[in-house]
Write a protein that holds these residues in place. Structure first.
Motif, PDB file in Angstrom:
ATOM      1  N   ASP A  67       0.862  -1.169   0.181  1.00  0.00           N
ATOM      2  CA  ASP A  67       0.053  -0.012  -0.040  1.00  0.00           C
ATOM      3  C   ASP A  67       0.871   1.248   0.006  1.00  0.00           C
ATOM      4  OD1 ASP A  67      -2.144  -1.418  -0.155  1.00  0.00           O
ATOM      5  OD2 ASP A  67      -2.930  -1.225   1.967  1.00  0.00           O
ATOM      6  N   SER A  71       0.930   3.835  -2.981  1.00  0.00           N
ATOM      7  CA  SER A  71       0.519   5.197  -2.591  1.00  0.00           C
ATOM      8  C   SER A  71       1.555   6.192  -3.271  1.00  0.00           C
ATOM      9  CB  SER A  71       0.547   5.576  -1.123  1.00  0.00           C
ATOM     10  OG  SER A  71       0.471   6.906  -0.828  1.00  0.00           O
ATOM     11  N   SER A  75       0.649   9.118  -5.901  1.00  0.00           N
ATOM     12  CA  SER A  75       1.162  10.517  -5.791  1.00  0.00           C
ATOM     13  C   SER A  75       1.990  10.952  -6.696  1.00  0.00           C
ATOM     14  CB  SER A  75       1.928  10.578  -4.217  1.00  0.00           C
ATOM     15  OG  SER A  75       2.399  11.815  -4.028  1.00  0.00           O
ATOM     16  N   ALA A  97      -3.775   8.043  -2.734  1.00  0.00           N
ATOM     17  CA  ALA A  97      -2.466   8.065  -2.351  1.00  0.00           C
ATOM     18  C   ALA A  97      -2.675   7.917  -0.795  1.00  0.00           C
ATOM     19  CB  ALA A  97      -1.513   8.811  -2.832  1.00  0.00           C
ATOM     20  N   LEU A 100      -4.186   5.096   1.002  1.00  0.00           N
ATOM     21  CA  LEU A 100      -3.404   3.824   1.112  1.00  0.00           C
ATOM     22  C   LEU A 100      -2.186   4.312   2.091  1.00  0.00           C
ATOM     23  CD1 LEU A 100      -3.062   3.240  -2.659  1.00  0.00           C
ATOM     24  CD2 LEU A 100      -4.133   1.668  -1.017  1.00  0.00           C
ATOM     25  N   SER A 101      -1.781   5.341   2.036  1.00  0.00           N
ATOM     26  CA  SER A 101      -0.793   5.580   3.272  1.00  0.00           C
ATOM     27  C   SER A 101      -0.799   7.072   3.599  1.00  0.00           C
ATOM     28  CB  SER A 101       0.702   5.586   2.425  1.00  0.00           C
ATOM     29  OG  SER A 101       1.586   5.993   3.336  1.00  0.00           O
ATOM     30  N   ASN A 104       1.925   9.792   3.994  1.00  0.00           N
ATOM     31  CA  ASN A 104       2.470  10.271   2.412  1.00  0.00           C
ATOM     32  C   ASN A 104       2.255  11.981   2.548  1.00  0.00           C
ATOM     33  OD1 ASN A 104       3.099  10.886  -0.147  1.00  0.00           O
ATOM     34  ND2 ASN A 104       2.309   8.883  -1.037  1.00  0.00           N
TER      35      ASN A 104
END
Length: 353
Positions: A67, A71, A75, A97, A100-101, A104
């Motif tokens: 993930d 991400s 991004s 993104a 998923l994270s 980030n």
């Protein structure tokens, strides 16, 4: 072999497990390669941005990375779409993104920038603040948040100006309605510009008034004539034909169309922060009540010149049933000492077309 397995089936043998591991490794390797290739295309400049997007898309479609790594791919694709001006796509990728994270930082920055670019200021502020929650010392995010805050402040100021202008116009409109005054199309704006009536704290209307000297079509302009005042025009000509005791004031009555409430409000808002507004809420629903009304012409289809009783207040004159104000009050000044006076009184003179 694992490649020949039916969809949804579980691997049964060590060989099938090994095959699946090999396939996953190949997909992961391909995704990493595509990511690096995409990064290279970005560095090569704008002509290669679409190729970079294709690489990132193919890497994502491998569905082989963690993930956190996926991400980064979203991004990165958001970054390229920002550079291309594809702000909607950039925002979608940035949001994916972040899902998923949530750590980030670049995704938060790009989400904020994309939101700002499509005037989603509230969302832009939220993304920048969440990014700074993750990294309080991030200079790029702090700079972007400052820009967002500045635009929000400007927007709030504009909205306040629009609200104030709209309220002022509605208050004036209400005062005009309360007085039974009729407003028609402005006819002398080349002389008066966008001058409009104002309402003071005592709820008194102050009108800009145009004085036209019919004989020579010269003019005087009174910027503030309170409705409770009585007309006191000043001498004008060098030959003293227009002395105070020699002049008379007239207004033009005859064919004319009263503007609707919506049209008057639109005119009152011209030149203000609310000039772009086309809908005024409740006012749009009473079209029948405020629809244009025509006043029939008087006598032989000619305009009629009505002498102003100068003992009356401006308010009383403007309420005359046959007086449709052409934007702002306009009065015609005529000298009894002039030879022109007979032509004017007999109806042989009309406004130049």
């Amino acid at each position: 072999m694992a490649l020949l397995m039916e969809k949804g089936a579980e691997p049964q043998t060590e060989r099938e497990l090994a095959d699946l591991d090999a396939i996953s490794a190949l997909k992961e390797s391909a995704a990493i390669e595509l990511k690096e290739e995409g990064n290279k295309y970005v560095k090569m400049g704008k002509k290669h941005y679409q190729q970079a997007i294709n690489c990132y898309t193919r890497a994502i479609n491998q569905k082989a990375l963690t993930d956190t790594e996926t991400s980064i791919l979203h991004s990165n694709r958001a970054h390229v779409n920002l550079l291309l001006g594809n702000y909607g796509r950039a925002l979608s990728d940035s949001e994916e993104a972040i899902k998923l994270s949530p750590t980030n930082i670049k995704a938060y920055y790009r989400a904020a920038k994309a939101s700002l670019s499509v005037n989603k200021l509230v969302e832009a502020k939220a993304f920048s603040e969440k990014g700074l929650d993750q990294d309080p010392d991030n200079e790029e995010l702090k700079k972007l948040k400052k820009q967002i805050d500045s635009q929000i402040s400007e927007l709030q100021q504009r909205e306040a100006q629009v609200s104030k202008a709209l309220k002022t116009a509605k208050d004036i409109m209400s005062a005009i309605e309360d007085r039974g005054i009729k407003i028609g199309k402005a006819t002398f704006q080349e002389l008066t510009g966008l001058k409009k009536p104002i309402l003071d704290n005592d709820h008194m209307l102050h009108w800009p008034v145009l004085l036209l000297y019919a004989e020579v079509m010269s003019s005087d302009f009174i910027e503030d004539f309170c409705e409770t005042d009585i007309a006191e025009p000043l001498p004008w000509d060098k030959e003293n034909a227009y002395t105070r005791d020699a002049i008379e004031l007239y207004y033009e009555a005859g064919s004319g169309v009263c503007l609707s409430k919506k049209e008057i409000l639109s005119n009152l808002l011209q030149g203000t922060a609310a000039s772009h507004i086309e809908s005024f809420g409740d006012e749009d629903t009473d079209a029948a009540k405020s629809s244009p009304k025509e006043i029939s012409s008087v006598g032989n289809n000619r305009s009629k010149w009505v002498k102003v009783n100068e003992r009356k207040t401006l308010h009383a004159v403007l309420k005359e049933p046959n007086f449709i104000i052409p934007g702002i009050p306009v009065f015609f000044v005529v000298s009894k000492k002039s030879s022109f006076y007979k032509d004017f009184k007999s109806g042989n003179w009309s406004l130049p077309s």
